[in-house]
Write a protein that holds these residues in place. Structure first.
Motif, short mmCIF file in Angstrom:
data_model
loop_
_atom_site.label_atom_id
_atom_site.label_comp_id
_atom_site.label_asym_id
_atom_site.label_seq_id
_atom_site.Cartn_x
_atom_site.Cartn_y
_atom_site.Cartn_z
N HIS A 1 34.70 35.38 42.80
CA HIS A 1 36.00 35.56 42.58
C HIS A 1 36.81 34.51 42.23
N GLU B 1 39.89 33.76 42.75
CA GLU B 1 40.41 33.19 43.90
C GLU B 1 39.45 31.89 44.49
N CYS C 1 41.17 40.75 47.00
CA CYS C 1 40.29 41.54 47.87
C CYS C 1 40.31 41.05 49.34
N CYS D 1 38.69 37.61 49.47
CA CYS D 1 39.56 36.49 48.94
C CYS D 1 40.82 36.25 49.81
ZN LIG Z 1 38.09 38.64 45.88
#
Ligand SMILES: [Zn+2]
Ligand SMILES: O=c1ccn([C@H]2C[C@H](O)[C@@H](COP(=O)(O)O)O2)c(=O)[nH]1
Length: 191
Positions: A98, A100, A124, A127
């Protein structure tokens, strides 16, 4: 404001009728700038459905990490699936890093503790854990389009418990266009 005149009484403007003698007022403000960097970074993503970018900024307004969603280093993105549906192992979800996570891992300083993160999408739950553990203190996001999903409810729960603040960023400039050709624009000759 009226355009300033030169010594011949002529207005000094460029081709777009912009005043060339007075400080610009339509420059990017800091938060729009950091969110734009996140969005620009997202343009590197090969994900066909959702491109996410993230930009980490310290308390001196210096960018200390940038990332986008992509396959892990050394894992060729032609050899892993980009699909959203089908058998889990044949989708992108178990493999993709991801935005992040990549921004935190790409940090150019020893710690991102106390920093802010600018992200296109609300992070999410996975993250959120990384954000909390890295010491990031504030999240600015543009879209919260998945806010009713369980993993987003979990994400908010974690961020709330850990005292990480979050707020939607409402950009002052709704659209930012990069025109590479503009650098060749010539201004009228100085008197
Ligand atoms: Zn994420
Ligand atoms: O916090 C997040 C959540 C998701 N992403 C990435 C992971 C995937 O590459 C896409 C989501 O794809 P969909 O097709 O919309 O399910 O977004 C992220 O970087 N950060």
């Amino acid at each position: 404001m009226a355009n300033a005149n030169n010594s011949n009484g002529q207005e000094q403007t460029n081709g777009n009728n912009k005043d060339l003698n007075t400080k610009r007022e339509d420059y990017l403000e800091w938060k729009d700038y950091f969110m734009s960097v996140a969005f620009l970074s997202a343009q590197r993503s090969k994900d066909p459905s959702t491109q996410v970018g993230a930009c980490i900024v310290n308390d001196e307004n210096k960018i200390v990490g940038i990332g986008y969603n992509g396959m892990p280093n050394g894992c060729h993105d032609d050899e892993l699936p980009w699909s959203r549906t089908g058998d889990w192992l044949d989708t992108k979800y178990p493999y993709v890093c991801h935005a992040e996570m990549n921004a935190i891992m790409n940090k150019n300083c020893s710690s991102v503790s106390g920093c802010r993160i600018f992200v296109a999408l609300f992070p999410c739950n996975e993250c959120a854990k990384l954000i909390i553990q890295s010491g990031i203190k504030e999240v600015f996001y543009m879209s919260d389009k998945h806010k009713d999903r369980d993993y987003m409810i979990a994400s908010r729960k974690l961020l709330d418990l850990a005292g990480v603040k979050y707020q939607q960023h409402i950009p002052k400039q709704r659209k930012i266009v990069i025109d590479f050709d503009s650098i060749n624009e010539r201004h009228p000759k100085k008197p």
